[in-house]
Design a protein around this motif. Structure first.
Motif, PDB file in Angstrom:
ATOM      1  N   PRO A 184       0.799  -1.235   0.000  1.00 41.72           N
ATOM      2  CA  PRO A 184       0.000   0.000   0.000  1.00 41.72           C
ATOM      3  C   PRO A 184       0.831   1.283   0.000  1.00 41.72           C
ATOM      4  N   HIS A 185       1.928   1.330   0.782  1.00 45.25           N
ATOM      5  CA  HIS A 185       2.694   2.570   0.845  1.00 45.25           C
ATOM      6  C   HIS A 185       3.412   2.852  -0.474  1.00 45.25           C
ATOM      7  N   MET A 186       3.657   1.802  -1.269  1.00 46.11           N
ATOM      8  CA  MET A 186       4.261   2.019  -2.589  1.00 46.11           C
ATOM      9  C   MET A 186       3.298   2.796  -3.490  1.00 46.11           C
ATOM     10  N   LEU A 187       2.001   2.546  -3.337  1.00 43.01           N
ATOM     11  CA  LEU A 187       1.035   3.302  -4.137  1.00 43.01           C
ATOM     12  C   LEU A 187       0.957   4.747  -3.667  1.00 43.01           C
ATOM     13  N   ARG A 188       1.150   4.975  -2.385  1.00 41.15           N
ATOM     14  CA  ARG A 188       1.214   6.359  -1.872  1.00 41.15           C
ATOM     15  C   ARG A 188       2.446   7.066  -2.448  1.00 41.15           C
ATOM     16  N   HIS A 189       3.579   6.370  -2.463  1.00 45.10           N
ATOM     17  CA  HIS A 189       4.786   6.937  -3.072  1.00 45.10           C
ATOM     18  C   HIS A 189       4.558   7.220  -4.559  1.00 45.10           C
ATOM     19  N   SER A 190       3.885   6.300  -5.236  1.00 43.55           N
ATOM     20  CA  SER A 190       3.627   6.471  -6.674  1.00 43.55           C
ATOM     21  C   SER A 190       2.728   7.672  -6.916  1.00 43.55           C
ATOM     22  N   PHE A 191       1.682   7.809  -6.095  1.00 43.51           N
ATOM     23  CA  PHE A 191       0.781   8.968  -6.171  1.00 43.51           C
ATOM     24  C   PHE A 191       1.577  10.267  -6.069  1.00 43.51           C
ATOM     25  N   ALA A 192       2.441  10.360  -5.049  1.00 45.24           N
ATOM     26  CA  ALA A 192       3.202  11.591  -4.817  1.00 45.24           C
ATOM     27  C   ALA A 192       4.190  11.859  -5.941  1.00 45.24           C
ATOM     28  N   SER A 193       4.893  10.818  -6.364  1.00 45.96           N
ATOM     29  CA  SER A 193       5.904  10.985  -7.412  1.00 45.96           C
ATOM     30  C   SER A 193       5.275  11.410  -8.733  1.00 45.96           C
ATOM     31  N   HIS A 194       4.186  10.762  -9.120  1.00 50.05           N
ATOM     32  CA  HIS A 194       3.556  11.070 -10.408  1.00 50.05           C
ATOM     33  C   HIS A 194       2.894  12.448 -10.376  1.00 50.05           C
ATOM     34  N   LEU A 195       2.337  12.819  -9.234  1.00 51.20           N
ATOM     35  CA  LEU A 195       1.727  14.141  -9.113  1.00 51.20           C
ATOM     36  C   LEU A 195       2.783  15.232  -9.202  1.00 51.20           C
TER      37      LEU A 195
END
Length: 305
Positions: free
Chosen positions: A246-257
């Motif tokens: 789950p935290h990888m998707l949070r990292h992905s959200f932040a990075s892509h944004l």
């Protein structure tokens, strides 16, 4: 535990409202301190800086990294600071003691393509109720950047004792983050669509706990462990070539944004970071992404390589 440590942990739990997992970590670090005190036959009020330095060196010799030692010292420092405010010690022996410097690892994030591959997964042969729920879990984790604790704490609507809830009409989720700080997170079009599909099928699982947004097969609020397992299985089925949590998707959200907007302050607000320095790690991740694009595309980069 010694009485002073027990009282401090109770202070963290009740007054500071520390998260259970963080509290467990603090308890472990303070149990380590107590072991050193017992070996040295010392009371807390007798501890000096040279004792802390020696104990830190001993932990380092046992293989603790600088990053882990920094957390250890932070827990010890907090205990003595609290005791100082209560007049139980005259100095804080941890002040001035620093852990060895350690390189900060970059957060691991999926590429945009991998994220879309996971989010777009459709399994027609799966149970339609669980499939709708799991798709919604992915959409909120990646589309809103919420922590797993914030996700599982969501209710269908606001009610007494609600930690968080969904306002589908407004396109927002109200979540309770670290330090009991509440924030509003926008829900994108894809997540709203997934939410609508899940809410239409959710009554099939409503039994024991009617309030939670996400339910397990037995009708209780879904647990973080269940979310991790379902996400891992879903990533394998989507063909994503890495362990997804789950935290990888949070990292992905932040990075892509950040890659799209370049607005670090907005990303900080959406993630609920108290300090912007916590968010700045994504600028390093963004630069790493740009460097890879350069290496792959620029003629000079190809020639030099």
């Amino acid at each position: 535990m010694r009485p002073e440590i027990e009282r401090y942990l109770e202070h963290l739990r009740v007054e500071r409202r520390m998260a259970p997992l963080t509290l467990e970590t603090y308890a472990g670090e303070l149990a380590c301190l107590q072991a050193f005190l017992n070996d040295a036959k010392l009371e807390l009020a007798e501890v000096q800086m040279h004792h802390v330095r020696r104990w830190t060196a001993a932990l380092h010799g046992r293989g603790r990294s600088g990053r882990t030692l920094a957390k250890t010292l932070s827990a010890w420092r907090g205990l003595f600071r609290w005791m100082g405010r209560r007049g139980e010690v005259t100095l804080n022996p941890v002040d001035g003691v620093r852990a060895p410097k350690a390189a900060k690892p970059l957060p691991k994030a999926l590429s945009v393509e991998q994220s879309m591959q996971l989010a777009d997964l459709h399994q027609d042969e799966a149970d339609p109720v669980l499939e709708a729920r799991d798709r919604c879990l992915v959409e909120l984790l990646y589309g809103c950047g919420v922590r797993i604790s914030e996700l599982v704490g969501l209710d269908v609507e606001a009610g007494p004792g609600s930690r968080g809830w969904i306002d589908l009409a407004a396109g927002e989720a109200q979540v309770l983050g670290k330090g009991a700080k509440r924030r509003s997170v926008p829900i994108g079009a894809a997540a709203r669509e997934a939410l609508s599909a899940w809410l239409a099928l959710r009554p099939a699982l409503v039994r024991l706990e009617p309030a939670p947004l996400f339910l397990g097969e037995r009708g209780r609020r879904i647990t973080p462990q269940q979310v991790r397992l379902r996400l891992k299985q879903r990533a394998l089925q989507a063909g994503v070539p890495t362990h997804v949590h789950p935290h990888m998707l949070r990292h992905s959200f932040a990075s892509h944004l950040l890659q799209s907007s370049g607005d670090l302050r907005a990303v900080q607000e959406l993630l609920g970071h108290a300090n912007i320095s916590t968010t700045q790690v994504y600028t390093r991740l963004d630069f790493q992404h740009l460097a890879k694009v350069y290496d792959a595309a620029h003629p000079r980069a190809k020639r030099n390589r």
